[in-house]
Design a protein around this motif. Structure first.
Motif, PDB file in Angstrom:
ATOM      1  N   SER A   9     -61.249 -13.683  33.519  1.00 44.66           N
ATOM      2  CA  SER A   9     -61.520 -15.002  32.930  1.00 44.66           C
ATOM      3  C   SER A   9     -60.266 -15.585  32.297  1.00 44.66           C
ATOM      4  N   ALA A  10     -59.517 -14.753  31.573  1.00 47.85           N
ATOM      5  CA  ALA A  10     -58.292 -15.222  30.929  1.00 47.85           C
ATOM      6  C   ALA A  10     -57.259 -15.642  31.973  1.00 47.85           C
ATOM      7  N   GLU A  12     -57.890 -16.695  35.041  1.00 46.87           N
ATOM      8  CA  GLU A  12     -58.346 -17.945  35.654  1.00 46.87           C
ATOM      9  C   GLU A  12     -57.996 -19.138  34.774  1.00 46.87           C
ATOM     10  N   ARG A  13     -58.219 -19.006  33.478  1.00 46.08           N
ATOM     11  CA  ARG A  13     -57.878 -20.083  32.545  1.00 46.08           C
ATOM     12  C   ARG A  13     -56.377 -20.354  32.551  1.00 46.08           C
ATOM     13  N   LYS A  16     -55.316 -22.164  35.769  1.00 50.53           N
ATOM     14  CA  LYS A  16     -55.717 -23.576  35.698  1.00 50.53           C
ATOM     15  C   LYS A  16     -54.788 -24.352  34.759  1.00 50.53           C
ATOM     16  N   THR A  17     -54.420 -23.740  33.657  1.00 46.16           N
ATOM     17  CA  THR A  17     -53.541 -24.396  32.697  1.00 46.16           C
ATOM     18  C   THR A  17     -52.159 -24.631  33.289  1.00 46.16           C
ATOM     19  N   SER A  52     -51.909 -20.187  27.074  1.00 45.26           N
ATOM     20  CA  SER A  52     -53.316 -20.038  27.422  1.00 45.26           C
ATOM     21  C   SER A  52     -53.758 -18.583  27.290  1.00 45.26           C
ATOM     22  N   SER A  55     -54.005 -17.715  23.669  1.00 41.72           N
ATOM     23  CA  SER A  55     -55.205 -18.337  23.122  1.00 41.72           C
ATOM     24  C   SER A  55     -56.448 -17.526  23.480  1.00 41.72           C
ATOM     25  N   SER A  56     -56.507 -17.037  24.708  1.00 39.72           N
ATOM     26  CA  SER A  56     -57.640 -16.209  25.124  1.00 39.72           C
ATOM     27  C   SER A  56     -57.696 -14.919  24.327  1.00 39.72           C
ATOM     28  N   THR A  67     -65.350 -11.884  26.112  1.00 35.91           N
ATOM     29  CA  THR A  67     -64.982 -13.126  26.782  1.00 35.91           C
ATOM     30  C   THR A  67     -63.828 -13.783  26.033  1.00 35.91           C
ATOM     31  N   SER A  69     -63.643 -16.806  25.232  1.00 40.44           N
ATOM     32  CA  SER A  69     -64.161 -18.085  24.779  1.00 40.44           C
ATOM     33  C   SER A  69     -64.522 -18.045  23.296  1.00 40.44           C
TER      34      SER A  69
END
Length: 86
Positions: A9-10, A12-13, A16-17, A52, A55-56, A67, A69
């Motif tokens: 998940s991290a 993927e974020r 995207k960033t 990013s 941040s995760s 997660t 999030s």
């Protein structure tokens, strides 16, 4: 934070960033493919990706465990919308 799901998940974020930052830098300038400072563009996008990921990591455990999030997901997605949670 120590699960494969968290890192997927991290990542993927972060990807995207990086893409968003790359597009933003290219859109914010008068862009010429031949004279572009590709090192600066790549560095800006990479920095956004690293931020990013950080941040995760900082968000791990704030809402749902495992997660990246800070917003909690649904308690149980199989419950009907009008179900009473005790």
């Amino acid at each position: 934070m120590f699960t494969t799901s968290f890192w997927k998940s991290a990542a993927e974020r972060a990807i995207k960033t990086v893409a968003q930052a790359l597009i933003a830098v290219l859109a914010a300038t008068t862009f010429d493919w031949f004279t572009a400072d590709w090192q600066a563009i790549a560095g800006t996008a990479a920095t956004a990706g690293v931020l990013s990921l950080l941040s995760s990591i900082a968000s791990a455990g704030i809402a749902d465990k495992g997660t990246p999030s800070i917003i909690a997901g649904p308690i149980n997605a199989s419950l009907p919308p009008d179900a009473e949670i005790v």
